[in-house]
Design a protein around this motif. Structure first.
Motif, PDB file in Angstrom:
ATOM      1  N   MET A   1       0.109  -1.558   0.226  1.00 21.88           N
ATOM      2  CA  MET A   1       0.390   0.019  -0.361  1.00 21.88           C
ATOM      3  C   MET A   1       0.640   1.171  -0.165  1.00 21.88           C
ATOM      4  SD  MET A   1      -3.024  -1.057  -0.111  1.00 21.88           S
ATOM      5  CE  MET A   1      -3.910   0.731   1.075  1.00 21.88           C
ATOM      6  N   PRO A   2       0.212   2.406  -1.280  1.00 21.08           N
ATOM      7  CA  PRO A   2       1.270   2.967  -0.865  1.00 21.08           C
ATOM      8  C   PRO A   2       1.009   4.177   0.566  1.00 21.08           C
ATOM      9  CG  PRO A   2      -0.897   4.311  -2.416  1.00 21.08           C
ATOM     10  CD  PRO A   2      -0.748   1.960  -1.952  1.00 21.08           C
ATOM     11  N   ARG A   3       1.952   4.971   1.490  1.00 18.79           N
ATOM     12  CA  ARG A   3       2.121   5.964   2.667  1.00 18.79           C
ATOM     13  C   ARG A   3       0.932   7.315   2.550  1.00 18.79           C
ATOM     14  NH1 ARG A   3       6.937   8.303  -0.071  1.00 18.79           N
ATOM     15  NH2 ARG A   3       6.880  10.507   0.092  1.00 18.79           N
ATOM     16  N   PRO A   4       0.104   7.314   3.288  1.00 24.37           N
ATOM     17  CA  PRO A   4      -0.791   8.419   3.216  1.00 24.37           C
ATOM     18  C   PRO A   4      -0.692   9.644   2.426  1.00 24.37           C
ATOM     19  CG  PRO A   4      -0.802   7.125   5.437  1.00 24.37           C
ATOM     20  CD  PRO A   4       0.924   6.791   5.263  1.00 24.37           C
ATOM     21  N   GLY A   5      -0.803  10.153   1.980  1.00 24.33           N
ATOM     22  CA  GLY A   5      -0.740  11.204   1.797  1.00 24.33           C
ATOM     23  C   GLY A   5      -0.468  11.181   0.241  1.00 24.33           C
ATOM     24  N   LEU A   6      -0.269   9.968  -0.440  1.00 22.49           N
ATOM     25  CA  LEU A   6      -0.105   9.636  -2.007  1.00 22.49           C
ATOM     26  C   LEU A   6      -1.312   8.820  -2.671  1.00 22.49           C
ATOM     27  CD1 LEU A   6       3.746   8.417  -1.449  1.00 22.49           C
ATOM     28  CD2 LEU A   6       2.817  10.393  -2.877  1.00 22.49           C
ATOM     29  N   PRO A   7      -1.633   8.582  -3.568  1.00 25.11           N
ATOM     30  CA  PRO A   7      -2.457   8.636  -4.781  1.00 25.11           C
ATOM     31  C   PRO A   7      -2.390   6.834  -4.355  1.00 25.11           C
ATOM     32  CG  PRO A   7      -1.320   9.397  -6.078  1.00 25.11           C
ATOM     33  CD  PRO A   7      -0.316   9.677  -4.700  1.00 25.11           C
ATOM     34  N   LYS A   8      -3.568   5.727  -4.951  1.00 28.81           N
ATOM     35  CA  LYS A   8      -3.047   4.419  -4.876  1.00 28.81           C
ATOM     36  C   LYS A   8      -3.430   4.234  -6.365  1.00 28.81           C
ATOM     37  CE  LYS A   8      -6.423   3.779  -1.081  1.00 28.81           C
ATOM     38  NZ  LYS A   8      -7.790   3.107  -0.015  1.00 28.81           N
ATOM     39  N   LEU A   9      -3.188   5.423  -7.486  1.00 29.25           N
ATOM     40  CA  LEU A   9      -3.530   4.559  -8.457  1.00 29.25           C
ATOM     41  C   LEU A   9      -2.679   6.566  -9.757  1.00 29.25           C
ATOM     42  CD1 LEU A   9      -5.757   2.417 -10.913  1.00 29.25           C
ATOM     43  CD2 LEU A   9      -5.225   4.665 -11.523  1.00 29.25           C
ATOM     44  N   ILE A  10      -2.050   5.883 -10.211  1.00 35.03           N
ATOM     45  CA  ILE A  10      -1.414   6.384 -11.406  1.00 35.03           C
ATOM     46  C   ILE A  10      -2.174   6.551 -12.513  1.00 35.03           C
ATOM     47  CG2 ILE A  10       0.133   8.304 -12.156  1.00 35.03           C
ATOM     48  CD1 ILE A  10       1.550   8.197  -9.146  1.00 35.03           C
ATOM     49  N   ALA A  11      -2.021   7.278 -13.237  1.00 35.05           N
ATOM     50  CA  ALA A  11      -2.891   7.207 -15.356  1.00 35.05           C
ATOM     51  C   ALA A  11      -2.078   8.553 -15.681  1.00 35.05           C
ATOM     52  CB  ALA A  11      -4.666   6.988 -15.139  1.00 35.05           C
ATOM     53  N   THR A  12      -1.581   8.166 -16.723  1.00 31.65           N
ATOM     54  CA  THR A  12      -0.958   8.912 -17.185  1.00 31.65           C
ATOM     55  C   THR A  12      -1.262   8.742 -19.331  1.00 31.65           C
ATOM     56  OG1 THR A  12       0.867   9.678 -18.546  1.00 31.65           O
ATOM     57  CG2 THR A  12       1.631   7.597 -17.484  1.00 31.65           C
ATOM     58  N   ASP A  13      -1.486   9.720 -19.944  1.00 33.52           N
ATOM     59  CA  ASP A  13      -1.702   9.597 -21.252  1.00 33.52           C
ATOM     60  C   ASP A  13      -0.037   9.256 -21.737  1.00 33.52           C
ATOM     61  OD1 ASP A  13      -3.065   9.963 -23.995  1.00 33.52           O
ATOM     62  OD2 ASP A  13      -1.278  11.957 -24.005  1.00 33.52           O
ATOM     63  N   LEU A  14      -0.317   8.923 -23.333  1.00 30.95           N
ATOM     64  CA  LEU A  14       0.987   8.524 -23.599  1.00 30.95           C
ATOM     65  C   LEU A  14       2.062   9.290 -24.370  1.00 30.95           C
ATOM     66  CD1 LEU A  14       0.928   4.648 -24.300  1.00 30.95           C
ATOM     67  CD2 LEU A  14       1.987   6.237 -21.754  1.00 30.95           C
ATOM     68  N   ASP A  15       1.103  10.061 -25.749  1.00 30.00           N
ATOM     69  CA  ASP A  15       1.946  10.725 -26.321  1.00 30.00           C
ATOM     70  C   ASP A  15       1.549  12.353 -26.257  1.00 30.00           C
ATOM     71  OD1 ASP A  15       2.948   8.746 -28.123  1.00 30.00           O
ATOM     72  OD2 ASP A  15       0.411   7.624 -28.355  1.00 30.00           O
ATOM     73  N   GLY A  16       2.439  13.384 -26.424  1.00 25.25           N
ATOM     74  CA  GLY A  16       1.976  14.546 -26.358  1.00 25.25           C
ATOM     75  C   GLY A  16       2.230  14.259 -24.445  1.00 25.25           C
ATOM     76  N   THR A  17       1.957  13.680 -23.581  1.00 21.19           N
ATOM     77  CA  THR A  17       2.287  14.135 -22.138  1.00 21.19           C
ATOM     78  C   THR A  17       3.762  13.148 -21.430  1.00 21.19           C
ATOM     79  OG1 THR A  17      -0.287  14.338 -22.409  1.00 21.19           O
ATOM     80  CG2 THR A  17       1.701  13.579 -19.383  1.00 21.19           C
ATOM     81  N   LEU A  18       3.499  11.317 -21.636  1.00 17.31           N
ATOM     82  CA  LEU A  18       4.708  10.714 -21.192  1.00 17.31           C
ATOM     83  C   LEU A  18       5.645  10.482 -21.973  1.00 17.31           C
ATOM     84  CD1 LEU A  18       5.348   8.784 -18.162  1.00 17.31           C
ATOM     85  CD2 LEU A  18       4.471   6.893 -20.414  1.00 17.31           C
ATOM     86  N   VAL A  19       5.402  10.396 -23.869  1.00 14.58           N
ATOM     87  CA  VAL A  19       6.259  10.623 -24.694  1.00 14.58           C
ATOM     88  C   VAL A  19       6.646  11.499 -25.633  1.00 14.58           C
ATOM     89  CG1 VAL A  19       6.379   9.419 -26.807  1.00 14.58           C
ATOM     90  CG2 VAL A  19       5.385   7.490 -25.883  1.00 14.58           C
ATOM     91  N   ARG A  20       7.612  11.912 -25.693  1.00 17.80           N
ATOM     92  CA  ARG A  20       8.547  13.147 -26.013  1.00 17.80           C
ATOM     93  C   ARG A  20       8.417  13.362 -27.287  1.00 17.80           C
ATOM     94  NH1 ARG A  20      14.679  12.508 -23.088  1.00 17.80           N
ATOM     95  NH2 ARG A  20      14.142  10.338 -24.268  1.00 17.80           N
ATOM     96  N   SER A  21       8.553  14.242 -28.099  1.00 20.61           N
ATOM     97  CA  SER A  21       8.246  14.573 -29.576  1.00 20.61           C
ATOM     98  C   SER A  21       8.798  13.865 -30.778  1.00 20.61           C
ATOM     99  CB  SER A  21       8.638  16.242 -30.022  1.00 20.61           C
ATOM    100  OG  SER A  21       7.909  16.947 -29.270  1.00 20.61           O
TER     101      SER A  21
END
Length: 270
Positions: A1-21
């Motif tokens: 389990m993540p420590r208090p104060g952190l989200p339990k799940l992270i979702a990220t888009d890829l192209d243009g967000t996580l992936v560079r140009s």
């Protein structure tokens, strides 16, 4: 389990967000995502890419526990080859929809994504300015729409993509199809009730996570449904579409500056 104060799940888009140009993901980003997962936080890659690109998607976000593909229409637990969700749109319904839309905006160039196996071609007429490598099998529209499809791409020579999106949403009822755009100068037509928010809801139900515990990152209008769904924090990258910047709680650095990774690195360091 993540420590208090952190989200339990992270979702990220890829192209243009996580992936560079340049279509790469930095070693720093991969390292940060590995630390996020080690902290007990589940990771989801949420993208417009269809299941035919699942191998590329897994490579771009190696730490992911789940993949939300085709704007939420296809959802995978990376440990299980069977999809948790696999949505398709009727070809005849799509044909009628396109007829109605062309009556409003004029001729459209259309491609469809019908096959889910790796490297599958798109069918139809290649849209101008398509920036990614893809095999397009030239087919008549009637041939393309003889069966169900995962999604369709449509562009207009006379309409900007945002204007075309607005026009399509006026013509096409939400109960018939979900329509969005992801920065490719095309609108993307998906089955009804398919978006990144409903796709993430499938993941959340599978793992027992409340939307209030989900952090999301994005850059384009197709990310807005998951911004509306998630409750922990909605973060846009600096290069995001104006509508996404307006909907965000925070703005991270641009994709070319590893903005998502920098934000998460700071989050873990609190």
């Amino acid at each position: 389990m993540p420590r208090p104060g952190l989200p339990k799940l992270i979702a990220t888009d890829l192209d243009g967000t996580l992936v560079r140009s340049d279509d790469t993901v930095s070693a720093f980003t991969h390292e940060v995502l590995d630390r996020v997962r080690a902290a007990g936080i589940r990771i989801v890659g949420a993208t417009g890419r269809g299941p035919r690109l699942s191998s590329l998607t897994r490579s771009d976000i190696r730490a992911a526990d789940f993949l939300v593909l085709a704007h939420g229409g296809w959802v995978y637990d990376v440990a299980d080859p069977r999809p948790l969700r696999a949505s398709r749109l009727s070809g005849p319904v799509l044909s009628a929809l396109l007829d109605d839309l062309e009556a409003s905006v004029g001729p459209l160039t259309v491609m469809v994504e019908a096959l889910e196996h790796p490297g599958a071609p798109l069918w139809g007429t290649r849209t101008p300015d398509w920036r990614y490598e893809v095999v397009v099998e030239e087919r008549t529209r009637s041939s393309c729409l003889a069966g169900d499809v995962i999604k369709a791409y449509a562009c207009s020579a006379s309409h900007d993509v945002d204007d075309l999106l607005a026009a399509a949403r006026l013509v096409v009822p939400a109960e018939v199809a979900s329509i969005t755009q992801a920065g490719l100068n095309v609108i993307e037509i998906c089955p009804p009730d398919v978006d990144k928010g409903t796709g993430l809801a499938v993941v959340a139900e599978a793992v027992g996570v409340d939307p209030a515990d989900v952090l999301v990152f994005g850059d384009m209008p197709n990310d807005l449904p998951m911004f509306a769904w998630a409750g922990w924090q909605r973060v846009a990258v600096a290069n995001a579409h104006p509508t996404v910047l307006a909907a965000a709680d925070e703005v991270a650095g641009a994709n070319d500056d590893d903005g998502v990774a920098v934000y998460l690195d700071r989050l873990l360091s609190r």
